[in-house]
Design a protein around this motif. Structure first.
Motif, PDB file in Angstrom:
ATOM      1  N   VAL A   1      11.852   1.505   9.492  1.00  0.00           N
ATOM      2  CA  VAL A   1      10.520   1.208  10.028  1.00  0.00           C
ATOM      3  C   VAL A   1       9.839   2.525  10.359  1.00  0.00           C
ATOM      4  CG1 VAL A   1       9.236  -0.076  11.780  1.00  0.00           C
ATOM      5  CG2 VAL A   1      11.455  -0.925  10.994  1.00  0.00           C
ATOM      6  N   GLU A   2       8.673   2.763   9.745  1.00  0.00           N
ATOM      7  CA  GLU A   2       7.997   4.049   9.933  1.00  0.00           C
ATOM      8  C   GLU A   2       6.531   3.821  10.278  1.00  0.00           C
ATOM      9  OE1 GLU A   2       9.160   7.103   6.764  1.00  0.00           O
ATOM     10  OE2 GLU A   2       9.141   5.233   5.629  1.00  0.00           O
ATOM     11  N   CYS A   3       6.040   4.592  11.258  1.00  0.00           N
ATOM     12  CA  CYS A   3       4.609   4.523  11.563  1.00  0.00           C
ATOM     13  C   CYS A   3       3.888   5.488  10.618  1.00  0.00           C
ATOM     14  CB  CYS A   3       4.362   4.908  13.024  1.00  0.00           C
ATOM     15  SG  CYS A   3       2.619   4.769  13.435  1.00  0.00           S
ATOM     16  N   ILE A   4       3.221   4.927   9.599  1.00  0.00           N
ATOM     17  CA  ILE A   4       2.621   5.785   8.559  1.00  0.00           C
ATOM     18  C   ILE A   4       1.253   5.255   8.125  1.00  0.00           C
ATOM     19  CG2 ILE A   4       4.705   6.768   7.517  1.00  0.00           C
ATOM     20  CD1 ILE A   4       4.652   4.474   5.485  1.00  0.00           C
ATOM     21  N   ASP A   5       0.558   6.087   7.384  1.00  0.00           N
ATOM     22  CA  ASP A   5      -0.653   5.668   6.679  1.00  0.00           C
ATOM     23  C   ASP A   5      -0.248   5.373   5.231  1.00  0.00           C
ATOM     24  OD1 ASP A   5      -2.078   6.462   8.992  1.00  0.00           O
ATOM     25  OD2 ASP A   5      -2.191   8.528   8.227  1.00  0.00           O
ATOM     26  N   ILE A   6      -0.979   4.436   4.625  1.00  0.00           N
ATOM     27  CA  ILE A   6      -0.692   4.092   3.226  1.00  0.00           C
ATOM     28  C   ILE A   6      -2.004   4.208   2.446  1.00  0.00           C
ATOM     29  CG2 ILE A   6       0.126   2.283   1.642  1.00  0.00           C
ATOM     30  CD1 ILE A   6       1.681   1.070   3.999  1.00  0.00           C
ATOM     31  N   ALA A   7      -2.017   5.102   1.432  1.00  0.00           N
ATOM     32  CA  ALA A   7      -3.222   5.246   0.602  1.00  0.00           C
ATOM     33  C   ALA A   7      -3.037   4.456  -0.687  1.00  0.00           C
ATOM     34  CB  ALA A   7      -3.451   6.726   0.292  1.00  0.00           C
ATOM     35  N   CYS A   8      -4.066   3.681  -1.025  1.00  0.00           N
ATOM     36  CA  CYS A   8      -4.003   2.837  -2.221  1.00  0.00           C
ATOM     37  C   CYS A   8      -5.159   3.208  -3.144  1.00  0.00           C
ATOM     38  CB  CYS A   8      -4.150   1.361  -1.853  1.00  0.00           C
ATOM     39  SG  CYS A   8      -3.146   0.835  -0.449  1.00  0.00           S
ATOM     40  N   ARG A   9      -4.835   3.395  -4.426  1.00  0.00           N
ATOM     41  CA  ARG A   9      -5.888   3.692  -5.397  1.00  0.00           C
ATOM     42  C   ARG A   9      -5.572   2.980  -6.710  1.00  0.00           C
ATOM     43  NH1 ARG A   9      -7.047   9.740  -5.884  1.00  0.00           N
ATOM     44  NH2 ARG A   9      -5.264   9.709  -7.277  1.00  0.00           N
ATOM     45  N   SER A  10      -6.585   2.409  -7.318  1.00  0.00           N
ATOM     46  CA  SER A  10      -6.432   1.659  -8.582  1.00  0.00           C
ATOM     47  C   SER A  10      -5.289   0.654  -8.494  1.00  0.00           C
ATOM     48  CB  SER A  10      -6.189   2.613  -9.749  1.00  0.00           C
ATOM     49  OG  SER A  10      -7.211   3.564  -9.811  1.00  0.00           O
ATOM     50  N   GLY A  11      -5.160   0.030  -7.336  1.00  0.00           N
ATOM     51  CA  GLY A  11      -4.164  -1.035  -7.183  1.00  0.00           C
ATOM     52  C   GLY A  11      -2.775  -0.577  -6.808  1.00  0.00           C
ATOM     53  N   MET A  12      -2.573   0.751  -6.760  1.00  0.00           N
ATOM     54  CA  MET A  12      -1.223   1.266  -6.504  1.00  0.00           C
ATOM     55  C   MET A  12      -1.142   2.010  -5.179  1.00  0.00           C
ATOM     56  SD  MET A  12      -0.131   2.779 -10.187  1.00  0.00           S
ATOM     57  CE  MET A  12       0.325   4.319  -9.417  1.00  0.00           C
TER      58      MET A  12
ATOM     59  N   LEU B   1      14.023  -7.740  10.822  1.00  0.00           N
ATOM     60  CA  LEU B   1      12.827  -7.661   9.985  1.00  0.00           C
ATOM     61  C   LEU B   1      13.173  -7.004   8.642  1.00  0.00           C
ATOM     62  CD1 LEU B   1       9.859  -8.413  10.146  1.00  0.00           C
ATOM     63  CD2 LEU B   1       9.377  -6.140  11.058  1.00  0.00           C
ATOM     64  N   GLN B   2      14.056  -6.017   8.688  1.00  0.00           N
ATOM     65  CA  GLN B   2      14.495  -5.338   7.455  1.00  0.00           C
ATOM     66  C   GLN B   2      15.184  -6.332   6.509  1.00  0.00           C
ATOM     67  OE1 GLN B   2      14.211  -1.696   7.675  1.00  0.00           O
ATOM     68  NE2 GLN B   2      14.459  -1.655   5.459  1.00  0.00           N
TER      69      GLN B   2
ATOM     70  N   LEU C   1      14.701  -9.570   6.494  1.00  0.00           N
ATOM     71  CA  LEU C   1      13.691 -10.508   6.008  1.00  0.00           C
ATOM     72  C   LEU C   1      12.962  -9.912   4.798  1.00  0.00           C
ATOM     73  CD1 LEU C   1      12.172 -13.187   6.277  1.00  0.00           C
ATOM     74  CD2 LEU C   1      10.583 -12.051   7.840  1.00  0.00           C
ATOM     75  N   VAL C   2      12.606  -8.644   4.892  1.00  0.00           N
ATOM     76  CA  VAL C   2      11.929  -7.974   3.776  1.00  0.00           C
ATOM     77  C   VAL C   2      12.831  -7.960   2.539  1.00  0.00           C
ATOM     78  CG1 VAL C   2      11.172  -5.686   2.972  1.00  0.00           C
ATOM     79  CG2 VAL C   2      10.345  -6.589   5.157  1.00  0.00           C
ATOM     80  N   ASP C   3      14.128  -7.762   2.772  1.00  0.00           N
ATOM     81  CA  ASP C   3      15.082  -7.788   1.657  1.00  0.00           C
ATOM     82  C   ASP C   3      15.049  -9.162   0.978  1.00  0.00           C
ATOM     83  OD1 ASP C   3      17.296  -6.721   0.133  1.00  0.00           O
ATOM     84  OD2 ASP C   3      18.589  -8.059   1.279  1.00  0.00           O
ATOM     85  N   LEU C   4      14.883 -10.215   1.763  1.00  0.00           N
ATOM     86  CA  LEU C   4      14.939 -11.580   1.220  1.00  0.00           C
ATOM     87  C   LEU C   4      13.611 -12.039   0.617  1.00  0.00           C
ATOM     88  CD1 LEU C   4      16.938 -13.126   4.191  1.00  0.00           C
ATOM     89  CD2 LEU C   4      17.758 -12.977   1.830  1.00  0.00           C
ATOM     90  N   THR C   5      12.505 -11.505   1.091  1.00  0.00           N
ATOM     91  CA  THR C   5      11.210 -12.041   0.660  1.00  0.00           C
ATOM     92  C   THR C   5      10.405 -11.063  -0.217  1.00  0.00           C
ATOM     93  OG1 THR C   5      10.272 -11.343   2.775  1.00  0.00           O
ATOM     94  CG2 THR C   5      10.901 -13.645   2.590  1.00  0.00           C
ATOM     95  N   SER C   6      10.856  -9.820  -0.329  1.00  0.00           N
ATOM     96  CA  SER C   6      10.127  -8.857  -1.182  1.00  0.00           C
ATOM     97  C   SER C   6      11.092  -8.167  -2.146  1.00  0.00           C
ATOM     98  CB  SER C   6       9.412  -7.802  -0.322  1.00  0.00           C
ATOM     99  OG  SER C   6       8.558  -8.415   0.622  1.00  0.00           O
ATOM    100  N   ALA C   7      11.990  -7.358  -1.579  1.00  0.00           N
ATOM    101  CA  ALA C   7      12.906  -6.589  -2.428  1.00  0.00           C
ATOM    102  C   ALA C   7      13.816  -7.513  -3.242  1.00  0.00           C
ATOM    103  CB  ALA C   7      13.743  -5.641  -1.559  1.00  0.00           C
ATOM    104  N   GLY C   8      14.307  -8.571  -2.614  1.00  0.00           N
ATOM    105  CA  GLY C   8      15.249  -9.495  -3.268  1.00  0.00           C
ATOM    106  C   GLY C   8      14.660 -10.131  -4.517  1.00  0.00           C
ATOM    107  N   PRO C   9      13.537 -10.853  -4.396  1.00  0.00           N
ATOM    108  CA  PRO C   9      12.952 -11.463  -5.597  1.00  0.00           C
ATOM    109  C   PRO C   9      12.599 -10.430  -6.670  1.00  0.00           C
ATOM    110  CG  PRO C   9      11.598 -11.947  -3.630  1.00  0.00           C
ATOM    111  CD  PRO C   9      12.852 -11.283  -3.173  1.00  0.00           C
ATOM    112  N   ALA C  10      12.090  -9.258  -6.253  1.00  0.00           N
ATOM    113  CA  ALA C  10      11.734  -8.236  -7.246  1.00  0.00           C
ATOM    114  C   ALA C  10      12.981  -7.784  -8.004  1.00  0.00           C
ATOM    115  CB  ALA C  10      11.072  -7.050  -6.553  1.00  0.00           C
TER     116      ALA C  10
END
Ligand code: DOR
Length: 458
Positions: A29-40, A357-358, A360-369
């Motif tokens: 878990v990191e407190c960060i900014d996320i920059a998104c451009r052209s969908g990425m 929470l980590q 949960l993310v494994d089960l609902t994001s990383a897992g299916p991917a």
């Protein structure tokens, strides 16, 4: 300004900058900014002084999950749109913090051919609020073509019903199952309940007419027998398998020995509702296949989450209208809504300490991917699609029917107070839910999958 400086500055301009959220990244878990451009996602870290953006979203106080992927929903279009459709189903997804869905083939007509798939993809264009892929149903009539069908763009893979649930899709004959397994290389998704045993035991509930008997009719052995059978056939044919909505402790014990080939889904309702209380309180609204079972089995599912047997959580969103659901049991159809409540219900379980929470993310994001080979989805990392589910873990809300976007308009969790709520949803850098309200238009696109690896017989 010389060209070099101009280019450097241009590279640091984003379409969207999500500021100061607590992001769940592969590092923790990191407190960060996320920059998104052209969908990425194009930059992560402390970006305020280096990056500017068209839109800045303040995420302080919120947690940022990689977009939630629900790999099992029934959106009923075409043919059953009085229960649900692609627009309302995906709208519910986005309201619930879900950014991508895999939709099931038991529509009318069934999704069995390239034309059926094309019709669904066309129906979703401009109407789907989130990214999507559609399963092809595996049956005796299309078994030989499945190897080609499963590779069509927008196809999530092949789904087989071994036991009758809702609709006419069924493959319970051993030779048909073998034939399906032999044609194709992608992970095969299966609804495992033993049809012969279900038929044999149906008179039990026809006599009683009591929905409390639902898990007695479709008992744990019905589930275990089918799961054992399909795992045996998959090993024989060298096929990878995904067992949907596993509902018993017994199956989990068995599946623990087959993880090299088999992945496992559990659903929020099997983890949250409990027999017999749910049937007494909700009647046939709690009726689902495979059934919601008692404490012993629910404990087994939670144990399987903790020890890593479970790969994904899918909602099995399967709406029927209230009028249909209140028919006398067993004429009442099995199924309940779930895509919109998946995340709030699971965040409440996080709050209660049942999983992190980590995880949960494994089960609902990383897992299916990971298990379905989704391209560019499932983690907050450079170069991945900017799909983000921003949630407030402190928000204390009551789930209510009037929040549910589904055409069926109800949830088994009506009146349930939870901690944890989706606030903003971002798909490929587009804010589609802002401050809990939908914005813009449906921008959902077909999901892309990586080439499946060659099958290896056991
Ligand atoms: O209860 C269920 N209903 N389980 C399924 O797997 C199918 C679903 C439906 O389509 O209604």
């Amino acid at each position: 300004m010389n060209t070099d400086t101009a280019q450097r500055l241009a590279r640091r301009h984003a379409d969207l900058l999500v500021r100061r959220g607590m992001a769940i990244t592969p590092n923790g878990v990191e407190c960060i900014d996320i920059a998104c451009r052209s969908g990425m996602i194009v930059a992560l870290g402390d970006l305020e002084r280096i990056w500017s953006a068209e839109t800045v979203l303040n995420a302080s106080g919120l947690h940022i999950l990689p977009g939630v992927i629900d790999s099992q929903v029934h959106f009923r279009e075409p043919g059953l749109t009085h229960k649900e459709d692609l627009e309302a189903g995906t709208r519910g997804a986005v309201l619930g913090g879900v950014t991508a869905v895999f939709e099931m083939p038991n529509t009318q007509p069934l999704t069995l051919s390239a034309l059926d798939l094309k019709a669904k993809l066309e129906a979703a264009q401009g109407r789907a609020w989130c990214d999507h892929a559609f399963y092809i149903g595996g049956s005796a009539v299309n078994a030989e073509m499945l190897g080609e069908l499963e590779l069509l763009p927008g196809c999530a893979g092949v789904k087989v019903f071994m036991g009758s649930s809702f609709g006419d899709l069924l493959a319970d004959d051993e030779e048909v199952l073998r034939n399906i397994l032999r044609h194709g290389r992608r992970r095969l998704a299966v609804h495992a309940e033993d049809e012969a045993r279900l038929r044999e035991r149906k008179p039990l509930v026809e006599e009683s007419g009591d929905v409390v008997q639902h898990p007695v009719w479709r008992d744990e052995l019905s589930a275990l027998l089918a799961t054992q059978r399909i795992v045996r056939l998959a090993a024989e044919t060298g096929r990878r398998l995904h067992v949907l909505h596993v509902s018993t402790a017994d199956e989990m014990a068995f599946l623990a020995g087959h993880k090299q080939r088999v992945t496992v889904e559990v659903t929020p309702h099997h983890l949250t509702l409990q027999a017999p209380e749910c049937y007494e309180r909700l009647g046939s609204l709690a009726q689902m296949n495979p059934p919601v079972r008692d404490r012993h089995h629910q404990d087994g599912l939670w144990q399987a989450i903790r020890n890593g047997i479970v790969d994904v959580i899918g909602s099995d969103h399967a709406p029927h209208t209230l009028e249909e659901k209140t028919r006398s049991y067993p004429q009442s159809p099995s199924g309940m809504t779930g895509v919109q409540t998946l995340l709030p219900v699971m965040l409440d379980h996080v709050r209660a300490g049942r999983l992190t929470l980590q995880r949960l993310v494994d089960l609902t994001s990383a897992g299916p991917a990971r298990i379905f080979g989704l391209e560019s989805k499932g983690r907050i990392a450079l170069g991945f699609d900017a799909d983000l589910s921003l949630v407030d873990l402190e928000a204390h809300r009551v789930i209510a029917n009037d929040w549910i976007a589904s055409r069926s308009g109800w949830t088994p969790y009506d009146g349930l107070a939870v901690y944890g709520w989706p606030i903003h949803t971002i798909i490929r850098g587009n804010i589609v839910l802002r401050d809990e309200a939908l914005v813009g238009t449906p921008i959902g696109q077909p999901l892309r999958f990586l080439e499946p690896p060659l099958a290896q017989p056991a």
